[in-house]
Structure formats: C-alpha cells, structure tokens
Design an enzyme around this catalytic site. Structure first.
Site, PDB file in Angstrom:
ATOM      1  N   ASP A   1       0.813  -1.218   0.000  1.00 58.26           N
ATOM      2  CA  ASP A   1       0.000   0.000   0.000  1.00 58.26           C
ATOM      3  C   ASP A   1       0.845   1.267   0.000  1.00 58.26           C
ATOM      4  OD1 ASP A   1      -2.100  -1.754   0.137  1.00 58.26           O
ATOM      5  OD2 ASP A   1      -3.197  -0.603   1.634  1.00 58.26           O
TER       6      ASP A   1
ATOM      7  N   CYS B   1       1.017  -8.162   5.389  1.00 54.51           N
ATOM      8  CA  CYS B   1       0.643  -6.770   5.152  1.00 54.51           C
ATOM      9  C   CYS B   1      -0.827  -6.582   4.809  1.00 54.51           C
ATOM     10  CB  CYS B   1       1.568  -6.158   4.106  1.00 54.51           C
ATOM     11  SG  CYS B   1       3.238  -5.908   4.769  1.00 54.51           S
ATOM     12  N   ASP B   2      -1.163  -5.342   4.512  1.00 58.41           N
ATOM     13  CA  ASP B   2      -2.507  -4.793   4.624  1.00 58.41           C
ATOM     14  C   ASP B   2      -3.655  -5.670   4.142  1.00 58.41           C
ATOM     15  OD1 ASP B   2      -0.821  -2.790   5.379  1.00 58.41           O
ATOM     16  OD2 ASP B   2      -1.893  -1.214   4.344  1.00 58.41           O
ATOM     17  N   LYS B   3      -3.702  -6.003   2.854  1.00 60.33           N
ATOM     18  CA  LYS B   3      -4.859  -6.735   2.330  1.00 60.33           C
ATOM     19  C   LYS B   3      -4.620  -8.231   2.293  1.00 60.33           C
ATOM     20  CE  LYS B   3      -6.339  -2.668   1.882  1.00 60.33           C
ATOM     21  NZ  LYS B   3      -5.078  -2.098   2.394  1.00 60.33           N
TER      22      LYS B   3
ATOM     23  N   CYS C   1       5.138  -2.455   8.513  1.00 63.22           N
ATOM     24  CA  CYS C   1       5.526  -1.133   9.024  1.00 63.22           C
ATOM     25  C   CYS C   1       5.214  -1.009  10.510  1.00 63.22           C
ATOM     26  CB  CYS C   1       4.849  -0.038   8.217  1.00 63.22           C
ATOM     27  SG  CYS C   1       5.350  -0.059   6.487  1.00 63.22           S
TER      28      CYS C   1
ATOM     29  N   SER D   1      -5.108   5.247   5.465  1.00 63.72           N
ATOM     30  CA  SER D   1      -4.060   4.345   5.916  1.00 63.72           C
ATOM     31  C   SER D   1      -4.067   4.306   7.432  1.00 63.72           C
ATOM     32  CB  SER D   1      -2.701   4.842   5.420  1.00 63.72           C
ATOM     33  OG  SER D   1      -1.655   4.233   6.124  1.00 63.72           O
TER      34      SER D   1
END
Length: 557
Positions: free
Chosen positions: A78, A119-121, A192, A468
C-alpha cells in the site's frame, strides 16, 4: 481425511501418480495434506523474508507428521501503491487473494492450512478464504519491522516519511533532513512498525483466535518468530484431530473481542472494513451499530504510532497483545474469555500468565487514555449508513467549518500543495469509495501533507475512501453511502458548513432537508472511471463500505 478424495481408492491411481511426481512416497498418502499458503513477494518489505518462513513452516509440518504443499498469493504494498493509480488495486487485491486461496485449497482437497500473511490486504484476504473454505487453519504472520532512527537519533517510521514530504513542501525541513528520514524510516523487513493496517489486522487475527499468542507483536527479525512457526504446525495437528475449524473460532463473540482490542489500541480504521468482510464470510449478521456498542464499553489503553511515539516493539516489550487482553479482562463484560482459539485452548487460558511490564506503554484500566475506544462510528445526514474516525489519533473532538471539495485524491493533493486549503477548512474527497474509486483508495498522501504542513489539528478531512493506518488527525472515512451510489457526500457544495462531533458521534452538513432533496433530484451519476479489466468488474460488483466492501454475487432469473 478430507484429502482422501485425491489419494484413496484404485480410481485415484492417476492422482497418486501425479503426486508422486512431486516427490511423495506411498507412506505419505496416510498423512494429512497441509496447504502452506504463503505470500512471499520481493517488492513488499513485509513479505520479502517470507520465502524463508515458508521453508521453516514446511519443516515444522513434516516434523509433526504431515505433508506440506506450499503455494503463493499475490500482494500489493500500500505504501508503494500510494498516491497514484496503483492504490485502486489495493482493496480489490483482497478479493483476488481470498479467491486464489479458495481455488487452490478446494481444488486439491487439503486437510488443513497454515497461512503466512503480513501486510494490509493479504492478512484479511487469507482470513476471508479460511472462513470460506472452513478447514482447520492456523495463521503465523511475518511480524512487524522495528522503528528506525535518524542520524540525529529521532525515532521514525513510514508515517514520518510521508509527513516529511509535507514538512519539506512547506519549508519546515530541508531536503537533507527529508533524505535522512527516508533512509531510516523502514530499517528492516517486516510490516511497518506502527499501529497501521497490517499490524492492526495481525493483532486482531491473534485475538480472533486464528493465530497464536505473540503473532501480533513479535518482530519479524526476532528468533521467537521461528518458535511461533513450530508451534503453529503442532497446534494445527491438534485442530485437525479435534476437527476445530475457523467458523468454530470466529463467532460473533470473537469479532466483539477483536473490535474490543482494536478500540483499546486505537487501531487502523481499515479493521472495520476487513472485519465486517470476515463476518460476511462467516455468515454472521454483524453491523456497524454493534461496533459502536463495543467502542462505548472499551477504554483506550494504549496509543501506538501514529498516535504516539510508541511502536509495536514497545507493545511487545510491555507484554504484547496478551497483556492488553489480560488488563481488559478485569472489566466485566468486555471480553468473551471462554471461547475456543487456534491453540486448542480458550482465550482465558491463553492470557492467564500475561502481565503488563510497562504501564507507560500499556495503561491500566484505572489510567486509560480515554474511557471509550480509539475508533468511533459516526452517523448523521452525511453518513446515513455510518462513517469511521480514529478518535484516538486526534485530540480534537469537535470541528465545524466550510467545505473545500475535491472529486478525486489527485485533485485534493494538488490543491493542498498549492495552498487551496487553509486553517478551519473541511477537506472533502469524494468519488473515491469502493465503486467510485474504484477500489476505495487510501488517503495517506493528503492527510500526511496536511499534518506535515502543521495543519493536522486545524483542518478536517472527509472521504468515502479509506485512510491508511498511518493517517492521523481529524480524518473521517468510509462515509456510506458513497458518492458514486448517490450518497449525501455527492450533494455537498463548496462552502457548505460541516460539523464533526466525535463525542456525540455525529457527522452533519448544515443544509436543510429541502435543499438536500433538491440537490439529489439534480444530481447525475458520473461515468465510471474504469470500465474494463478487473477494476471494471470490481466496480460493478462491490458493495458498500458499511458491509465490508465485499463482492456481491449476481443473481440470474
């Protein structure tokens, strides 16, 4: 065993022959077949090390007397996809990930699955697939990266880099200082380091019970990650023997507890979107009103970057997710402690020995940051079906001002950089929802630019897109219905006065019902931004943010 479908009986001789070509022996056909669902990809720092993780998982599965088969999903970073057309693909990638995992696992009749996301998705996509497939599953994520330090010793992370761009643009820092932040913001592999979306979802995965204790906070480079991998294989074997499946674990009560942790930590607003999607996959009727009820009864116990200078390594040092849950459990009615988890034990048993080791990082119930959770659901004439604010990342609880309207993120970022936004304004970025974006892109670049210019507490931002987990300030997202669906955000005009009241959970425009009705009759739906390819199909099938932005299945007469 489920895998007997492809390995037992004389008629499965062709299947066994093909499997022997992969290296299997006759004795392997009496063992459980385990899917190792990895997400190794070199361009994502949170996933760059997962190739080695996959090898360790396979070794652990073999040691537990089972047969591993590894495959990979896609992934989108992202941060790298931010601020351009790439961000349109981020949320839709969740659906591709879920569909690809479903495809591989159901086509090959695996008995169990170990998922390696980060990570995100990727994490929610795999979780959606696990609930859809419903075979015994354990998650072991890649782990967070450590925070960085500049040459001056300042603690920094990815959020610092994004905000550094705005600070440089407004003359607050030099190009050399920006380069210093850039060089040290992301010092290693891992997700992150703040309470951004990736870490939020990995923490929630732990609380839901799909991952083992420690999954959310142990750093990617910490040797304890390897021990977690070994435990995952051992626990999966127990789940298979006891036939404990994801839908036995992810109940309404488990989702309540996941949101309770989210409120206690002030997690990413994206957790609302993803967890509502999980509820859809689990066949549960779970809505934003229930999330709001959780928010009202859960105190905010810890602030993690971008809401403070603490990072996931500090949470881990202070006792991890288990310590937060143990403290929360002291308040009656907050957690459901006797539900089963992937350990084969209850949540109560999982957190029994946990304790807070640093009360500066994890506050006690007697000393919360606030009596209510760090995320809140807002409603009003601008958001009939709800909107989300990360209330723990702003000290401003009420804001009222005139709209400055932009019809895309690119338009907004250009306007902010050109000085079109001033103190007291409410920036509106619309037509960026699931359908309108398409893909509901994140607004980290605009929020970071505003914060970097020193206007974080002086300017509000509203959008039908997402934020975010690194965003902070007076940022209200997920406004539903979205502009492309004819939601009220589409009817706003330049200069309209908007009121955001966090305490009252209110999002309103100071325009009469009669005027809004008049505008609605005059409104015309814009042409879709994308009409072909995956995004074109996605825009036609995606549902609203308040239902998780899942894809609807077309019905044929």
């Amino acid at each position: 065993m489920r895998s007997d479908m492809i390995k037992k009986g004389f008629d499965k001789a062709p299947h066994r022959s093909l499997l022997k070509a992969t290296g299997l022996k006759d004795e392997d056909f009496d063992k459980p077949f385990i899917a190792i669902c990895n997400s190794f990809i070199e361009i994502i720092p949170g996933h760059k090390h997962l190739n080695e993780f996959g090898k360790l998982v396979k070794e652990a599965v073999r040691a537990a007397g089972m047969v591993p088969f590894e495959f990979n999903t896609i992934g989108v970073d992202d941060g790298i996809a931010m601020g351009h057309i790439g961000m349109r693909y981020s949320l839709p990638s969740r659906e591709i990930i879920a569909d690809s995992v479903e495809t591989v696992v159901n086509a090959h009749w695996f008995d169990g699955m170990i998922c390696i996301p980060n990570c995100d998705k990727i994490t929610p996509g795999m979780m959606m697939a696990a609930l859809r497939i419903n075979i015994p599953t354990v998650f072991v994520s890649g782990g967070p990266m450590a925070a960085g330090k500049t040459s001056k010793g300042e603690v920094v992370d990815l959020s610092s880099v994004f905000e550094g761009v705005g600070a440089y643009q407004s003359g607050k820092i030099s190009e050399e200082e920006l380069k210093d932040i850039e060089d040290h913001g992301c010092p290693s592999c891992g997700s992150c380091s703040g309470m951004f979306t990736a870490n939020s979802m990995n923490c929630l995965c732990e609380v839901l019970g799909l991952a083992l204790p420690g999954n959310g906070s142990i750093l990617a480079i910490d040797p304890r990650r390897e021990e977690l991998i070994k435990q995952a294989a051992e626990k999966l074997k127990i789940l298979i023997e006891r036939d404990i499946k994801p839908r036995d674990i992810v109940t309404e009560e488990a989702i309540d507890d996941a949101f309770a942790l989210d409120m206690a930590m002030g997690g990413s607003t994206n957790t609302v979107l993803h967890t509502l999607a999980l509820a859809q996959e689990a066949g549960l009727d779970y809505d934003m009103n229930r999330i709001d009820a959780v928010s009202r009864r859960v105190p905010h116990l810890c602030k993690v970057s971008p809401a403070s200078n603490w990072h996931m390594e500090d949470i881990d040092r202070a006792g991890g997710i288990s310590a937060i849950l143990k403290e929360m459990s002291r308040k009656e009615g907050v957690l459901h402690l006797d539900r089963i988890t992937a350990t084969g034990q209850t949540l109560r048993e999982n957190i029994a020995e946990a304790e807070i080791k640093d009360k500066e990082v994890i506050h006690s119930l007697e000393n919360p940051h606030s009596e209510e959770g760090g995320l809140r659901i807002l409603k009003g004439n601008l958001a009939k079906d709800g909107a989300v604010i990360k209330s723990g990342a702003t000290e401003v609880k009420r804001f009222e001002g005139p709209c400055v309207i932009f019809n895309s993120q690119d338009e907004a970022l250009a306007g902010i950089m050109l000085g079109k936004v001033k103190k007291g304004d409410v920036v509106v970025i619309r037509y960026e929802g699931p359908r309108g974006g398409p893909g509901m892109p994140e607004m980290l670049a605009p929020t970071s630019a505003i914060a970097g210019m020193g206007l974080g507490a002086e300017v509000a931002l509203l959008t039908d897109g997402r934020f975010s987990g690194a965003s902070r300030g007076i940022s209200v997202g997920h406004i539903s219905p979205e502009a492309a669906a004819g939601g009220m955000i589409a009817l706003l005009e330049q200069g309209d006065i908007v009121c955001i009241d966090v305490e009252e959970r209110l999002l309103e425009v100071r325009v009469s019902d009669e005027e809004l009705e008049k505008r609605k009759k005059e409104w015309k739906r814009p042409e879709p931004k994308v009409k072909t390819g995956w995004l074109g199909r996605y825009a036609q099938m995606v549902t609203s943010a308040n239902t998780g932005a899942v894809l609807k299945i077309p019905h044929f007469d």
